[in-house]
Scaffold this motif. Sequence first.
Motif, PDB file in Angstrom:
ATOM      1  N   SER A 120       0.831  -1.203   0.000  1.00  0.00           N
ATOM      2  CA  SER A 120       0.000   0.000   0.000  1.00  0.00           C
ATOM      3  C   SER A 120       0.865   1.253   0.000  1.00  0.00           C
ATOM      4  O   SER A 120       2.086   1.200   0.182  1.00  0.00           O
ATOM      5  N   TRP A 121       0.191   2.394  -0.183  1.00  0.00           N
ATOM      6  CA  TRP A 121       0.873   3.679  -0.134  1.00  0.00           C
ATOM      7  C   TRP A 121       1.575   3.882   1.208  1.00  0.00           C
ATOM      8  O   TRP A 121       2.729   4.307   1.250  1.00  0.00           O
ATOM      9  N   ALA A 122       0.880   3.577   2.289  1.00  0.00           N
ATOM     10  CA  ALA A 122       1.449   3.787   3.630  1.00  0.00           C
ATOM     11  C   ALA A 122       2.697   2.936   3.826  1.00  0.00           C
ATOM     12  O   ALA A 122       3.686   3.384   4.426  1.00  0.00           O
ATOM     13  N   GLU A 123       2.669   1.700   3.319  1.00  0.00           N
ATOM     14  CA  GLU A 123       3.830   0.824   3.484  1.00  0.00           C
ATOM     15  C   GLU A 123       5.014   1.321   2.658  1.00  0.00           C
ATOM     16  O   GLU A 123       6.158   1.297   3.125  1.00  0.00           O
ATOM     17  N   GLY A 167       1.912  -4.884 -10.412  1.00  0.00           N
ATOM     18  CA  GLY A 167       1.883  -5.479  -9.083  1.00  0.00           C
ATOM     19  C   GLY A 167       2.870  -4.878  -8.115  1.00  0.00           C
ATOM     20  O   GLY A 167       3.507  -5.601  -7.343  1.00  0.00           O
ATOM     21  N   CYS A 168       3.014  -3.554  -8.120  1.00  0.00           N
ATOM     22  CA  CYS A 168       3.988  -2.925  -7.232  1.00  0.00           C
ATOM     23  C   CYS A 168       3.808  -1.415  -7.245  1.00  0.00           C
ATOM     24  O   CYS A 168       3.029  -0.877  -8.022  1.00  0.00           O
ATOM     25  N   TYR A 212      -1.121   0.604  -5.613  1.00  0.00           N
ATOM     26  CA  TYR A 212      -2.434   0.131  -6.032  1.00  0.00           C
ATOM     27  C   TYR A 212      -3.570   0.918  -5.388  1.00  0.00           C
ATOM     28  O   TYR A 212      -4.679   0.985  -5.938  1.00  0.00           O
ATOM     29  N   ASP A 213      -3.305   1.535  -4.210  1.00  0.00           N
ATOM     30  CA  ASP A 213      -4.369   2.291  -3.546  1.00  0.00           C
ATOM     31  C   ASP A 213      -4.198   3.805  -3.682  1.00  0.00           C
ATOM     32  O   ASP A 213      -4.965   4.569  -3.102  1.00  0.00           O
ATOM     33  N   ASP A 247       6.411   4.380   4.525  1.00  0.00           N
ATOM     34  CA  ASP A 247       7.115   4.132   5.788  1.00  0.00           C
ATOM     35  C   ASP A 247       8.217   3.092   5.671  1.00  0.00           C
ATOM     36  O   ASP A 247       9.112   3.037   6.511  1.00  0.00           O
ATOM     37  N   GLY A 248       8.159   2.252   4.633  1.00  0.00           N
ATOM     38  CA  GLY A 248       9.142   1.187   4.477  1.00  0.00           C
ATOM     39  C   GLY A 248       8.582  -0.143   4.937  1.00  0.00           C
ATOM     40  O   GLY A 248       7.674  -0.200   5.774  1.00  0.00           O
ATOM     41  N   PHE A 249       9.115  -1.235   4.411  1.00  0.00           N
ATOM     42  CA  PHE A 249       8.667  -2.570   4.798  1.00  0.00           C
ATOM     43  C   PHE A 249       9.795  -3.562   4.582  1.00  0.00           C
ATOM     44  O   PHE A 249      10.776  -3.282   3.880  1.00  0.00           O
ATOM     45  N   GLY A 250       9.632  -4.728   5.208  1.00  0.00           N
ATOM     46  CA  GLY A 250      10.629  -5.780   5.113  1.00  0.00           C
ATOM     47  C   GLY A 250      11.668  -5.660   6.221  1.00  0.00           C
ATOM     48  O   GLY A 250      11.944  -4.568   6.719  1.00  0.00           O
TER      49      GLY A 250
END
Length: 613
Positions: A130-133, A235-236, A219-220, A136-139
């Motif tokens: 998502s936009w928020a992820e 898909g990204c 996607y959002d 803020d970063g992920f993984g």
Amino acid sequence: MLVVPILGSFLLVTSVASSQDEPDTLQWERRLTQLELKLQNVSEVQNSILIQQNSLLESLASQFNQMLTLQTKHQQRIIKSCDEATTSGRYRLELPDSSIKPVVCDMKELDGGWLVIQHRFSGAVSFNRSWAEYRDGFGPVGKSDEFWLGLETVHQLTRGGDYELLVELEHNDSEGFARYQKFELAGEDEGYKMVAVDEHHGNMGDQLQFSKNNKFSTYDRINDETAGNSPQVYGCGWWFSGFNAVILNGCNCGFGYELLEHRLEQMELKKQKEFEVQNALLESMVKGLTALTQQTSQVRWLASDSDVAPRGSVNFNRSWTEYRDGFGNVGLSGEFWLGLETIHQLTKAGDQELFVQLKNETGHSAYGRYKRFQVAGADQKYRLSSLGEFSGAIGEKLNISRDEAFSTYDKDNDQWTDGNCAQILVVDGGFTSAVTPETHDGGWLVIQSRSSGSVNFNRSWTEYRDGFGNVGLSGEFWLGLETIHQLTKAGDQELLVQLKDETGHSAYGRYKRFQVAGADQRYRLSPLGEFSGAIGEKLDNSRNEAFSTYDKDNDPRYGENCAQKYGGGWWFYNCGFTSLNGSYKKDNNTGYGIFWKGFTNAGTYSRMLIRRR
């Protein structure tokens, strides 16, 4: 001698002669007592050794734990830049807003100091987020993990404009990289737009240019201006454009490579068809222009191959108006410039590509092709607004002119503060020289200029070889013997000499041929061509003479260095006839300055210019 084994060692005990006065039992008791005492001493020594060993082991264990603690603290210490890291690994980075972010620093690639903002190698982490992820970063952030550091973090780090970007890829056992000297992201209020991705080099093409000035999309949150939903297609999240030449966060097709290659193949086929159509259209336009202009008396246009003028017959050193409107003989075999306004009208929609064909001085031909070419209008001074992906053997060089306005000798729109580039010749070999548009039909390159005495011409051999002074139309300079040799070695240059004497009277001299040999011949002046002009022919006396300076005496005069005598380097013959590099004012000892025998002994102005015949 009695040998008794004790604790795996052998002790030698000296036997004592039996005394007839002592019974055997007493003798053995005394010996046993001696052995017990020695055994006790051995045990004490062993205990001491064990104590020392245990103490040493405890010390080593303590030091090892301290090293582990220091290493952990080192890798977890707070840094402000990966330049502070000493090894590759995980660190804690203090951001400009004083928050702390776990990061990975890479100290191996290209001199080290790199902050990893995205890492993918196995597909273990989904990048369809998502936009928020993405913000803020992920993984899990680690040297052996897959992760995305976060758009906000990258924005905070790069908004000062002092970060560069390195992209590394592996695919089908091949590796590549692309490096950009400037990389910057805008903030969330601008959709984390990629505002800078400039000055590319590396063995991978400049594909990120298609993402420049585009906002990030997920996607959002759809921020791209293309038709459809690119984040769902690929898909990204990414900085999507109408031509997605690179997508490093792709999810639906592995890393997006297969889909990307297929898309590139389709785009190539489409562009090839468009190119064929546009080429046919251009042929038709040229024929139409030829037929149309044959009917007007204002301009004479080339009508057929039988009317082809020789190469170089059209002067391209033209005014702003001429470059705006176009000039020359429009035709498939003519020399011409179609006109900035026409080019703007043709390319303003942004759907044109550019094809450049060149032939060098040896006759070798090559081409360069840009997938997009666009020129802005007159209100933006016909700025080169857009260039696409490059291919071709001539090498990508035009991209450095992106966003630059067009300049002519009478309209200086370039960003160079020391002069007008339209009046300055810049050669890739590393030298610059003023070019005059107005003198003797134009196109002359200035190799020597003197007008004020502000630059000292009494220089060393090295300085005369490499050049010195302030290169420009108003500067005093010497272009350099090696440069002059490279320009004239083909024997197709002529020489123009402009002089002004002590009274202000001006005149010129012109030689149809001018050539300087190389360093192995001490930059010898080759025989000159036919002379014309009012200053009188005097330089031919120096033909076949080597160049001399105060620290390298190559003139034929015995016992005297002419360069020392006249205060400047030259092709001297018998210390007479000519020297345009002597002292600016008349020397009291010699009575000469800038001199050309028969015209002036102490000139106030001197210029030497060359041009291809």
